[in-house]
Enzyme design. Sequence first.
Site, mmCIF file in Angstrom:
data_model
loop_
_atom_site.group_PDB
_atom_site.id
_atom_site.type_symbol
_atom_site.label_atom_id
_atom_site.label_comp_id
_atom_site.label_asym_id
_atom_site.label_seq_id
_atom_site.Cartn_x
_atom_site.Cartn_y
_atom_site.Cartn_z
ATOM 1 N N HIS A 128 96.173 30.695 -22.729
ATOM 2 C CA HIS A 128 95.706 30.439 -21.589
ATOM 3 C C HIS A 128 95.567 28.768 -21.546
ATOM 4 O O HIS A 128 95.422 28.345 -22.501
ATOM 5 C CB HIS A 128 94.161 31.062 -21.562
ATOM 6 C CG HIS A 128 93.721 30.942 -20.067
ATOM 7 N ND1 HIS A 128 92.994 29.946 -19.839
ATOM 8 C CD2 HIS A 128 93.359 32.136 -19.215
ATOM 9 C CE1 HIS A 128 92.385 30.070 -18.593
ATOM 10 N NE2 HIS A 128 92.841 31.491 -18.186
ATOM 11 N N ASP A 205 90.135 32.340 -29.639
ATOM 12 C CA ASP A 205 90.020 32.669 -28.300
ATOM 13 C C ASP A 205 89.982 33.910 -27.878
ATOM 14 O O ASP A 205 90.827 34.679 -27.742
ATOM 15 C CB ASP A 205 90.986 32.072 -27.386
ATOM 16 C CG ASP A 205 90.748 32.239 -25.835
ATOM 17 O OD1 ASP A 205 89.790 33.073 -25.471
ATOM 18 O OD2 ASP A 205 91.520 31.623 -25.119
#
Lengths: 414, 130
Positions: A128, A205
């Site tokens: 991302h 993440d």
Amino acid sequence: MMGNEFMLDIARIRADFPILNQSVNGKPLVFLDSAASSQKPLPVLQAMEEVYRYAYANVHRGVYRLSELATERYDQARAKIARFIGAPEPECIVFTRNATEALNLLAYAYARHFLKPGDELLITELEHHANFVPWQVLARERDIVLKFIPITAEGVLSLDALEALLTERTRLVSFAHVSNVLGTITDPAPIIQRAHQVGARVIVDASQSVPHMPVNVMEMDCDFLVFSGHKMLGPTGIGVLYGKRDLLEAMPPFLTGGDMISMVDFDGPQWNDVPLKFEAGTPAFVEAIGLGAAVDYLSALGMPAVRQHEQAMTAYALERLSEVNGVRIIGPTDSRIRGGVVTFTLDRVHPHDLATLLDAEGVAIRAGHHCAQPLHIRLGLNATARASFYIYNEPADVDALVEALYKAKLALRR
Amino acid sequence: MQDLYREHILDHYENPRYHGTLAQPDFTHEESNPLCGDRIRIDVKLCHKDGRDVIANAAFTGEGCIISQAATSMLLEDVVNKPVDEVEQTDPQHVLDLLGVPLSAARVKCALLGLKVLKTGIKRWKLSRQ
């Protein structure tokens, strides 16, 4: 816990999400965009309202009862979140605005402090933008070498390539536990072990994993882990950075101001202890308390059951979508290694047109590059459509999606 | 739900007018919408008529959603043979009127990409002449 059984009592869960009980364009709402942000159950809304009504005053300030009450609840929320991800103690939990801010905190307070020019930083092709841009900025600014672990044709990380990319100059490895586009679930342990062998620190993440499956930071032995509250039934404006305590203690502060100091005189400040050292200013403590309530809600359902439900939903969606002529699934087609995120394209239909046509049928999906443009470049795609699931979705939602797809095809003569 | 994808819009998408490139354009401009990846490039050929610079011909290429591509096709159909100064002043609402369907805020950006490319192209061409 294998198999494709639906484990959750969806009717009961949906009763806690009044927002889902509405019509859009005259059709019942089918919400399939929880990977972007989830809806919030009543207990979360009530927990926050209760603070504002009965227990609100600034934390860590007053000696009066109301401030003590708010502070107690803030501390309790931190402890709940620590337990939820298997952190050894609440002091390892730093509250941030979201995962993006947590990653920026690490880029500034960890990487800028401990990495030197020529050091290497390893991320992956599927990140991302939140786990991409901070490192690109850092690499440019400090002459740090940024490398990318590639994905295979199946959309999983290539561990063979990892071997070639890891060197004794690798200081930091940061990767998504679950891809927000491909849905790929990466087993973090082998990557973390190999990275530690060359002396690198590892950031996970977990924005798309902590909301959806059991996560234990001690078992995976990551150095840092980040996630956002709003993707896991919590409010916006609250996120989490988990860090090993010795690392957090060695790091300088990120933002400075009130609450993050232990003492200030005219010669300068002394930093507060972790985690408050990283929480300058009045924190979003009502939101943190809301996130604590979200964690209670998820814990009561049980994260293994949440994962099993989503795996069953994903398997069903993959099966139903593959029946539709012109649909191409992006990413793994094995629901055992795919989170509740099903990304696809429809032949000769731009995802934005598709999303508009589905919206007309009450079906809310995401269209675009999902904040993962480098991955889309790698896949050779401009944009994709994405349906994502959570605890309140049921097979009928997938049926509605497929039916709306057929209608869209008809409308566009595809 | 067919509302947005009425016959004339689908027609412009499937049979775009003024599609392609020009051999010797007076200016070319290209932009993309970073959010959705829609991309449009417009070539413009000018001529002099009654002392004014007039768009003699235009052509576009691009990729993206039906709205962005159909709106550009309609726009070029509309601006050819019009003076540059006039085209530069085109009200965005004019493009939405050409489409003639209600658009949500998110989709208005798609509809106006072509106009943005054309206007920026004109601005740059004017600057280059100074």
